[in-house]
Design a protein around this motif. Structure first.
Motif, short mmCIF file in Angstrom:
data_model
loop_
_atom_site.label_atom_id
_atom_site.label_comp_id
_atom_site.label_asym_id
_atom_site.label_seq_id
_atom_site.Cartn_x
_atom_site.Cartn_y
_atom_site.Cartn_z
N ARG A 36 8.35 0.84 -0.73
CA ARG A 36 8.78 1.33 -2.06
C ARG A 36 7.59 1.78 -2.90
O ARG A 36 7.73 2.63 -3.78
CB ARG A 36 9.57 0.25 -2.80
N LEU A 37 6.42 1.19 -2.67
CA LEU A 37 5.22 1.58 -3.41
C LEU A 37 4.55 2.82 -2.81
O LEU A 37 3.55 3.29 -3.35
CB LEU A 37 4.23 0.42 -3.46
N GLY A 38 5.09 3.34 -1.73
CA GLY A 38 4.57 4.57 -1.15
C GLY A 38 3.72 4.40 0.10
O GLY A 38 3.21 5.39 0.64
N PHE A 39 3.54 3.19 0.58
CA PHE A 39 2.79 2.98 1.81
C PHE A 39 3.56 3.58 2.98
O PHE A 39 4.79 3.55 3.01
CB PHE A 39 2.55 1.49 2.06
N LYS A 40 2.83 4.09 3.96
CA LYS A 40 3.40 4.64 5.19
C LYS A 40 2.84 3.85 6.36
O LYS A 40 1.61 3.68 6.46
CB LYS A 40 3.04 6.11 5.36
N GLU A 41 3.71 3.38 7.24
CA GLU A 41 3.25 2.67 8.42
C GLU A 41 2.51 3.63 9.34
O GLU A 41 2.93 4.77 9.52
CB GLU A 41 4.43 1.99 9.11
N THR A 42 1.41 3.15 9.91
CA THR A 42 0.55 4.00 10.75
C THR A 42 0.91 3.94 12.22
O THR A 42 0.43 4.76 12.99
CB THR A 42 -0.92 3.57 10.61
N GLY A 43 1.71 2.97 12.62
CA GLY A 43 1.99 2.75 14.04
C GLY A 43 1.01 1.77 14.66
O GLY A 43 1.18 1.35 15.80
N GLU A 44 -0.02 1.39 13.91
CA GLU A 44 -1.00 0.42 14.39
C GLU A 44 -0.51 -0.99 14.08
O GLU A 44 0.33 -1.19 13.22
CB GLU A 44 -2.33 0.56 13.63
N THR A 45 -1.12 -1.94 14.77
CA THR A 45 -0.97 -3.33 14.41
C THR A 45 -2.37 -3.94 14.28
O THR A 45 -3.33 -3.44 14.85
CB THR A 45 -0.16 -4.12 15.46
N SER A 46 -2.44 -4.99 13.52
CA SER A 46 -3.66 -5.79 13.39
C SER A 46 -3.23 -7.22 13.70
O SER A 46 -2.57 -7.86 12.87
CB SER A 46 -4.25 -5.68 11.97
N GLY A 47 -3.56 -7.68 14.89
CA GLY A 47 -3.00 -8.95 15.35
C GLY A 47 -1.50 -8.77 15.46
O GLY A 47 -1.02 -7.82 16.09
N ASP A 48 -0.74 -9.62 14.80
CA ASP A 48 0.72 -9.52 14.84
C ASP A 48 1.29 -8.85 13.58
O ASP A 48 2.47 -8.95 13.30
CB ASP A 48 1.34 -10.90 15.03
N GLN A 49 0.43 -8.16 12.83
CA GLN A 49 0.87 -7.55 11.58
C GLN A 49 0.94 -6.03 11.68
O GLN A 49 0.18 -5.40 12.42
CB GLN A 49 -0.08 -7.94 10.45
#
Length: 155
Positions: free
Chosen positions: A135-148
Motif C-alpha cells: 500500500r505504501l508503494g513497495f514492489k516485490e523484487t522476486g528476491e528473498t533474503s533468508g526466509d523473507q
C-alpha cells in the motif's frame, strides 16, 4: 496520531524506553525484539540507524534502518542498498499512522544521503506486513533474503 511525530536517537537516557516497545503477541514471530536490534546495531556502526518513534513525548515504536550496506556481503560492494531493517510499532499504538511515518522518515534519510531506492524485507504470509508495504508503494523484487521477501520503493 498527532502532528508532533519525531524520531529520537537511542541514548542511555531512553534505552529502557526503547526496550519497552513490544509488538502484539501474534506479531512476535514476524519481527525481532528491540533488544536484538540494538545488539545488532552495535555490531554494524555506521550502517545501522536505530531510532525511537515518539508522538510528542510518548514512545510509540522503534525502527532501525540500514544505510549503504554491502547487500551481497561478499566485500565486493557491487550491490549497495539502504532500507528499513526493523519496524516495531507498540501493540497499543498500531493502526494510527506511526508505521507510515516511520517508513517516510527512513525514505527521507536515504534521499538525504543520495539514495534513489529503499529496500525492505518481510516475512510473507497472510499474517505478515506485505499489504502494509505494498500500500505504501513497495514492489516485490522476486528476491528473498533468508526466509523473507525483498521489496523496493523508488525514491
Amino acid at each position: 496520531m498527532t502532528t508532533e511525530l519525531r524520531l529520537a536517537e537511542i541514548t542511555p537516557d531512553n534505552f529502557e524506553t526503547a526496550l519497552a516497545i513490544k509488538v502484539r503477541a501474534d506479531q512476535e514471530h514476524l519481527v525481532e525484539p528491540v533488544v536484538r536490534s540494538l545488539a545488532e546495531a552495535s555490531l554494524w556502526p555506521g550502517v545501522a540507524w536505530p531510532r525511537l518513534i515518539l508522538d510528542g513525548d510518548e514512545p510509540v515504536g522503534f525502527l532501525m534502518a540500514f544505510l549503504d550496506i554491502d547487500w551481497l556481503g561478499d566485500g565486493s560492494r557491487s550491490d549497495i542498498r539502504s532500507g528499513l531493517w526493523r519496524l516495531n510499532i507498540d501493540a497499543g499504538a498500531q493502526a494510527k499512522g506511526y508505521g507510515r511515518f516511520a517508513v517516510e522518515q527512513v525514505a527521507k534519510e536515504i534521499r538525504r544521503r543520495g539514495g534513489k531506492v529503499m529496500t525492505v524485507t518481510y516475512h510473507p504470509g497472510a499474517d505478515g506486513p506485505q499489504g502494509f508495504y505494498l500500500r505504501l508503494g513497495f514492489k516485490e523484487t522476486g528476491e528473498t533474503s533468508g526466509d523473507q521477501t525483498v521489496a523496493e520503493l523508488a525514491l
